[in-house]
Design a protein around this motif. Structure first.
Motif, PDB file in Angstrom:
ATOM      1  N   LEU A 215       0.777  -0.740  -0.237  1.00  0.00           N
ATOM      2  CA  LEU A 215      -0.367  -0.362  -0.222  1.00  0.00           C
ATOM      3  C   LEU A 215       1.056   1.470  -0.008  1.00  0.00           C
ATOM      4  O   LEU A 215       2.397   1.834   0.583  1.00  0.00           O
ATOM      5  CB  LEU A 215      -0.930   0.011   1.400  1.00  0.00           C
ATOM      6  N   ALA A 216       1.099   2.450  -0.808  1.00  0.00           N
ATOM      7  CA  ALA A 216       1.104   3.773  -0.368  1.00  0.00           C
ATOM      8  C   ALA A 216       0.247   4.346   0.328  1.00  0.00           C
ATOM      9  O   ALA A 216      -1.058   4.670   0.594  1.00  0.00           O
ATOM     10  CB  ALA A 216       1.110   3.576  -1.793  1.00  0.00           C
TER      11      ALA A 216
ATOM     12  N   SER B 154       1.201   7.834  -8.915  1.00  0.00           N
ATOM     13  CA  SER B 154       1.246   8.931  -8.155  1.00  0.00           C
ATOM     14  C   SER B 154       0.353   9.898  -9.162  1.00  0.00           C
ATOM     15  O   SER B 154       0.000  10.988  -8.535  1.00  0.00           O
ATOM     16  CB  SER B 154       3.112   9.285  -8.859  1.00  0.00           C
ATOM     17  N   HIS B 155       0.443   9.731 -10.498  1.00  0.00           N
ATOM     18  CA  HIS B 155      -0.953  10.915 -10.783  1.00  0.00           C
ATOM     19  C   HIS B 155      -1.922  11.036 -10.619  1.00  0.00           C
ATOM     20  O   HIS B 155      -2.878  12.426 -10.111  1.00  0.00           O
ATOM     21  CB  HIS B 155      -0.694  10.820 -12.621  1.00  0.00           C
ATOM     22  N   ARG B 156      -2.941   9.526 -10.663  1.00  0.00           N
ATOM     23  CA  ARG B 156      -3.743   9.278  -9.591  1.00  0.00           C
ATOM     24  C   ARG B 156      -4.018   9.901  -8.741  1.00  0.00           C
ATOM     25  O   ARG B 156      -5.044  10.034  -8.480  1.00  0.00           O
ATOM     26  CB  ARG B 156      -4.478   8.191  -9.908  1.00  0.00           C
ATOM     27  N   ARG B 157      -2.964  10.126  -7.850  1.00  0.00           N
ATOM     28  CA  ARG B 157      -3.251  10.741  -6.609  1.00  0.00           C
ATOM     29  C   ARG B 157      -3.111  11.635  -6.450  1.00  0.00           C
ATOM     30  O   ARG B 157      -3.071  12.899  -5.155  1.00  0.00           O
ATOM     31  CB  ARG B 157      -1.860   9.815  -5.915  1.00  0.00           C
ATOM     32  N   GLN B 158      -1.996  12.475  -6.764  1.00  0.00           N
ATOM     33  CA  GLN B 158      -2.337  14.220  -6.747  1.00  0.00           C
ATOM     34  C   GLN B 158      -3.299  14.694  -7.294  1.00  0.00           C
ATOM     35  O   GLN B 158      -4.350  14.928  -6.779  1.00  0.00           O
ATOM     36  CB  GLN B 158      -1.271  14.475  -7.868  1.00  0.00           C
ATOM     37  N   GLN B 159      -4.434  13.912  -8.699  1.00  0.00           N
ATOM     38  CA  GLN B 159      -5.522  14.069  -8.887  1.00  0.00           C
ATOM     39  C   GLN B 159      -6.721  14.243  -8.070  1.00  0.00           C
ATOM     40  O   GLN B 159      -7.112  15.131  -7.679  1.00  0.00           O
ATOM     41  CB  GLN B 159      -6.156  13.581 -10.320  1.00  0.00           C
ATOM     42  N   VAL B 160      -6.498  12.971  -7.197  1.00  0.00           N
ATOM     43  CA  VAL B 160      -7.264  12.872  -5.863  1.00  0.00           C
ATOM     44  C   VAL B 160      -7.123  13.593  -5.130  1.00  0.00           C
ATOM     45  O   VAL B 160      -8.269  14.540  -4.514  1.00  0.00           O
ATOM     46  CB  VAL B 160      -7.574  11.062  -5.475  1.00  0.00           C
ATOM     47  N   ASN B 161      -6.074  13.522  -4.391  1.00  0.00           N
ATOM     48  CA  ASN B 161      -5.939  15.428  -3.940  1.00  0.00           C
ATOM     49  C   ASN B 161      -6.244  16.395  -3.318  1.00  0.00           C
ATOM     50  O   ASN B 161      -6.577  16.989  -3.350  1.00  0.00           O
ATOM     51  CB  ASN B 161      -4.452  15.007  -3.809  1.00  0.00           C
ATOM     52  N   ALA B 162      -6.290  16.471  -5.122  1.00  0.00           N
ATOM     53  CA  ALA B 162      -6.666  18.232  -5.834  1.00  0.00           C
ATOM     54  C   ALA B 162      -8.094  17.770  -6.185  1.00  0.00           C
ATOM     55  O   ALA B 162      -9.079  18.993  -5.902  1.00  0.00           O
ATOM     56  CB  ALA B 162      -6.026  18.499  -7.036  1.00  0.00           C
ATOM     57  N   MET B 163      -8.929  17.310  -6.341  1.00  0.00           N
ATOM     58  CA  MET B 163      -9.917  17.291  -6.711  1.00  0.00           C
ATOM     59  C   MET B 163     -11.266  16.225  -6.081  1.00  0.00           C
ATOM     60  O   MET B 163     -12.434  17.104  -5.667  1.00  0.00           O
ATOM     61  CB  MET B 163     -10.099  15.888  -8.361  1.00  0.00           C
ATOM     62  N   GLY B 164     -10.400  15.944  -4.480  1.00  0.00           N
ATOM     63  CA  GLY B 164     -11.385  15.751  -3.955  1.00  0.00           C
ATOM     64  C   GLY B 164     -12.019  16.845  -2.839  1.00  0.00           C
ATOM     65  O   GLY B 164     -13.506  16.372  -3.090  1.00  0.00           O
TER      66      GLY B 164
ATOM     67  N   LYS C 151     -10.646  21.392   2.968  1.00  0.00           N
ATOM     68  CA  LYS C 151     -10.791  21.003   1.672  1.00  0.00           C
ATOM     69  C   LYS C 151      -8.943  20.554   2.236  1.00  0.00           C
ATOM     70  O   LYS C 151      -7.950  20.108   1.155  1.00  0.00           O
ATOM     71  CB  LYS C 151     -10.815  22.411   1.473  1.00  0.00           C
ATOM     72  N   ALA C 152      -9.042  20.041   3.256  1.00  0.00           N
ATOM     73  CA  ALA C 152      -7.660  19.602   3.290  1.00  0.00           C
ATOM     74  C   ALA C 152      -7.643  18.123   3.446  1.00  0.00           C
ATOM     75  O   ALA C 152      -8.301  17.843   4.629  1.00  0.00           O
ATOM     76  CB  ALA C 152      -7.115  19.873   4.713  1.00  0.00           C
ATOM     77  N   GLN C 153      -6.465  17.265   2.464  1.00  0.00           N
ATOM     78  CA  GLN C 153      -6.286  15.767   3.015  1.00  0.00           C
ATOM     79  C   GLN C 153      -5.727  16.111   4.117  1.00  0.00           C
ATOM     80  O   GLN C 153      -4.209  16.353   4.484  1.00  0.00           O
ATOM     81  CB  GLN C 153      -5.969  15.799   2.103  1.00  0.00           C
ATOM     82  N   LEU C 154      -6.586  14.049   4.743  1.00  0.00           N
ATOM     83  CA  LEU C 154      -6.025  14.164   5.939  1.00  0.00           C
ATOM     84  C   LEU C 154      -4.845  12.990   5.971  1.00  0.00           C
ATOM     85  O   LEU C 154      -3.122  12.539   6.575  1.00  0.00           O
ATOM     86  CB  LEU C 154      -6.809  14.467   7.073  1.00  0.00           C
ATOM     87  N   PHE C 155      -5.135  12.400   5.270  1.00  0.00           N
ATOM     88  CA  PHE C 155      -4.296  10.879   5.077  1.00  0.00           C
ATOM     89  C   PHE C 155      -4.786  10.277   3.298  1.00  0.00           C
ATOM     90  O   PHE C 155      -6.001  10.892   3.852  1.00  0.00           O
ATOM     91  CB  PHE C 155      -4.492  10.109   5.797  1.00  0.00           C
ATOM     92  N   SER C 156      -4.356   9.359   2.762  1.00  0.00           N
ATOM     93  CA  SER C 156      -4.362   8.323   1.846  1.00  0.00           C
ATOM     94  C   SER C 156      -3.670   7.267   1.415  1.00  0.00           C
ATOM     95  O   SER C 156      -3.153   6.796   1.935  1.00  0.00           O
ATOM     96  CB  SER C 156      -4.431   9.259   0.490  1.00  0.00           C
TER      97      SER C 156
END
Length: 282
Positions: free
Chosen positions: A135-136, A191-201, A167-172
């Motif tokens: 897991l990442a 890595s791209h998907r992680r960044q997108q989910v962080n930005a779009m969440g 609007k703040a990510q706590l963990f993923s």
């Protein structure tokens, strides 16, 4: 919304579910210019926490998906497997056949196996996370919902879950780099998907809550669960508390129901009697 979701590379929304404590609203696309809508009203108050597992919610969702496919068949269009209901029914049928073919399973007192389907998938979310799992992880591992979320993620159901406060990510936590997803997650790198989910969440959650406010007269309350079923998999919103929520990601259409069930299990683990057993990872 199509352009807004494009960075995730999962296609366009085909099915939307908005659920509150009192009801649920469904919208499914037959063709780009034709949508069907349905609703489930007056859900049982003693089953609020079961979310996607509530029988009335499942029955309405399945019925609408079947109706969409019936209409599509009448105009020579293929089935869409919305909500993975086709896959789920296939699993159940296969399980029933296996059970019927096994005399030992049918003998008196024999324990019946549990099929690995969305409505009956059970996971032990009260234990600490197995360090051997691939897991990442980013963010706060000591958050009260972290262990439950991490235990729910794997390469064969729920592929990513990210927890936010406002609007703040706590963990993923994600399994995007696991071998099981090599033939599925081919549009973008992990890595791209992680960044997108962080930005779009946060905007995703805000959009779904806005849809929920529009549907509130019908569903009777604020949204606690939402699903955007796309061409490839689905995106989920589950509210944990007043300001905290999780965004989930599934990249395999055949596993959309399983991912939904895993997120329901997270909510049950952190809000019910099992919550006390969900200890922070040291």
């Amino acid at each position: 919304m199509h352009e807004w979701l494009r960075p995730l590379g999962q296609g366009v929304p085909l099915r939307t579910v908005l659920q509150s404590a009192g009801g649920a609203f469904y919208c499914a696309r037959v063709v780009p210019s034709v949508l069907l809508v349905a609703g489930t009203l007056s859900l049982a108050t003693d089953q609020v926490a079961s979310l996607a597992r509530q029988p009335a919610v499942q029955e309405a969702d399945s019925a609408l998906s079947q109706l969409v496919d019936q209409i599509r068949a009448s105009i020579r269009l293929p089935r869409q497997n919305l909500g993975a209901w086709d896959t789920k029914h296939f699993r159940e049928s296969a399980f029933d056949r296996d059970a019927a073919d096994s005399p030992r399973q049918l003998s008196a007192g024999a324990r019946q196996p549990v099929p690995a389907i969305g409505s009956t998938t059970r996971r032990n979310l009260e234990t600490s996370v197995d360090p051997r799992r691939d897991l990442a992880i980013t963010g706060d591992r000591r958050h009260w919902a972290f262990n439950a979320c991490a235990a729910a993620v794997d390469g064969t159901g729920l592929h990513l879950v990210a927890c936010f406060i406002d609007k703040a990510q706590l963990f993923s936590v994600d399994a995007l780099g696991t071998p099981e997803l090599r033939g599925v997650a081919y549009h973008h790198s992990p890595s791209h998907r992680r960044q997108q989910v962080n930005a779009m969440g946060p905007p995703t959650a805000a959009y779904l809550r806005e849809l929920g406010r529009t549907a509130r007269p019908a569903i009777g309350g604020p949204v606690v669960r939402a699903v955007l079923d796309t061409d490839i998999g689905a995106i989920y919103y589950y509210r944990l508390s007043g300001r905290e929520y999780v965004i989930g990601l599934c990249l395999d259409q055949d596993q959309v129901d399983i991912a939904d069930d895993h997120l329901t299990e997270v909510v049950l683990a952190v809000s019910g009697p099992a919550a006390a057993a969900v200890q922070p990872l040291r």
